[in-house]
Design a protein around this motif. Structure first.
Motif, PDB file in Angstrom:
ATOM      1  N   TYR A 123       4.532   7.891   8.775  1.00  0.00           N
ATOM      2  CA  TYR A 123       4.146   6.973   9.849  1.00  0.00           C
ATOM      3  C   TYR A 123       3.239   5.908   9.259  1.00  0.00           C
ATOM      4  N   ASP A 124       3.267   4.727   9.851  1.00  0.00           N
ATOM      5  CA  ASP A 124       2.398   3.613   9.459  1.00  0.00           C
ATOM      6  C   ASP A 124       1.237   3.520  10.428  1.00  0.00           C
ATOM      7  N   LEU A 125       0.094   3.155   9.906  1.00  0.00           N
ATOM      8  CA  LEU A 125      -1.060   2.903  10.761  1.00  0.00           C
ATOM      9  C   LEU A 125      -0.828   1.628  11.574  1.00  0.00           C
ATOM     10  N   PRO A 126      -1.348   1.583  12.783  1.00  0.00           N
ATOM     11  CA  PRO A 126      -1.258   0.323  13.538  1.00  0.00           C
ATOM     12  C   PRO A 126      -2.175  -0.723  12.892  1.00  0.00           C
ATOM     13  N   PRO A 127      -1.887  -2.002  13.086  1.00  0.00           N
ATOM     14  CA  PRO A 127      -2.662  -3.074  12.445  1.00  0.00           C
ATOM     15  C   PRO A 127      -4.181  -2.959  12.636  1.00  0.00           C
ATOM     16  N   GLU A 128      -4.622  -2.498  13.808  1.00  0.00           N
ATOM     17  CA  GLU A 128      -6.069  -2.424  14.060  1.00  0.00           C
ATOM     18  C   GLU A 128      -6.776  -1.353  13.226  1.00  0.00           C
ATOM     19  N   LEU A 147      -5.454  -0.445  10.018  1.00  0.00           N
ATOM     20  CA  LEU A 147      -5.147  -0.745   8.626  1.00  0.00           C
ATOM     21  C   LEU A 147      -6.367  -1.373   7.957  1.00  0.00           C
ATOM     22  N   GLY A 148      -6.748  -0.852   6.830  1.00  0.00           N
ATOM     23  CA  GLY A 148      -7.917  -1.360   6.120  1.00  0.00           C
ATOM     24  C   GLY A 148      -9.213  -0.679   6.520  1.00  0.00           C
ATOM     25  N   LYS A 149      -9.184   0.121   7.599  1.00  0.00           N
ATOM     26  CA  LYS A 149     -10.390   0.810   8.064  1.00  0.00           C
ATOM     27  C   LYS A 149     -10.339   2.303   7.765  1.00  0.00           C
ATOM     28  N   VAL A 150      -9.155   2.882   7.875  1.00  0.00           N
ATOM     29  CA  VAL A 150      -8.966   4.313   7.650  1.00  0.00           C
ATOM     30  C   VAL A 150      -8.721   4.553   6.163  1.00  0.00           C
ATOM     31  N   TRP A 151      -9.245   5.632   5.634  1.00  0.00           N
ATOM     32  CA  TRP A 151      -9.057   6.015   4.224  1.00  0.00           C
ATOM     33  C   TRP A 151      -9.469   4.895   3.267  1.00  0.00           C
ATOM     34  N   LYS A 152     -10.524   4.184   3.638  1.00  0.00           N
ATOM     35  CA  LYS A 152     -11.084   3.104   2.819  1.00  0.00           C
ATOM     36  C   LYS A 152     -10.065   2.014   2.493  1.00  0.00           C
ATOM     37  N   LEU A 211       0.825  -1.206   0.000  1.00  0.00           N
ATOM     38  CA  LEU A 211       0.000   0.000   0.000  1.00  0.00           C
ATOM     39  C   LEU A 211       0.861   1.260   0.000  1.00  0.00           C
ATOM     40  N   PRO A 212       0.414   2.322  -0.696  1.00  0.00           N
ATOM     41  CA  PRO A 212       1.163   3.578  -0.690  1.00  0.00           C
ATOM     42  C   PRO A 212       0.876   4.400   0.569  1.00  0.00           C
ATOM     43  N   TYR A 213       1.650   5.450   0.738  1.00  0.00           N
ATOM     44  CA  TYR A 213       1.403   6.412   1.806  1.00  0.00           C
ATOM     45  C   TYR A 213       0.503   7.520   1.270  1.00  0.00           C
TER      46      TYR A 213
END
Length: 158
Positions: A79-84, A86-91, A4-6
């Motif tokens: 920064y990377d999103l935490p696993p919880e 990921l897939g929920k924020v920004w669709k 996934l991109p930033y």
């Protein structure tokens, strides 16, 4: 996650005449109790400084004419999103954000701040804090970005 991109993002560190930094408390329930500086996505083809000033105005009501831009980060901070999240924020389209930051001085007065200026408010309240406290108030997965900002902008923060 690695494929996934930033998300391109611009942020604004706003300081007042006393050298304190503006932070807003997020309305988002998943970030309740955390404070952050104004920031948001860069539109395709949008200039970084224009995006940062747009986000500042949308989230605080502060017009660009009430800000003296002092600096911009030399390179973007990621920064990377935490696993919880990921897939929920920004669709689910991004793994985190690549942020460009501006530092500026607030030339206005408190009555120029309006957190409801934009249709979709981001902050429930705001306050001015000492710069060194920024890493304490931000959501933990963004802490490294705030520490890097403090280091880069330190000569201008007094």
């Amino acid at each position: 996650m690695e494929h996934l991109p930033y998300r391109p993002c611009a942020g604004f560190m706003l300081i007042n005449a006393d050298g304190l930094v503006f932070v807003g408390e997020r309305i988002d329930p998943s970030a309740h109790g955390y404070w952050q500086m104004p920031q948001g996505g860069i539109d395709p083809g949008e200039d970084i400084a224009a995006a940062a000033l747009r986000e500042l105005e949308e989230e605080t009501g502060i017009a660009a004419s009430l800000v003296e831009v002092l600096a911009q980060t030399a390179a973007p901070l990621r920064y990377d999103l935490p696993p919880e999240l990921l897939g929920k924020v920004w669709k689910g389209r991004y793994r985190g954000q690549e942020q460009h930051w501006l530092l500026g001085r607030f030339l206005g007065e408190e009555h120029h701040i309006d957190l409801t200026a934009h249709e979709h408010a981001e902050f429930r309240s705001y306050r001015w804090i000492e710069p060194h406290r920024l890493p304490e108030v931000i959501i933990p997965f963004k802490r490294r970005v705030y520490e890097a900002l403090l280091e880069e902008f330190a000569p201008l923060l007094g």
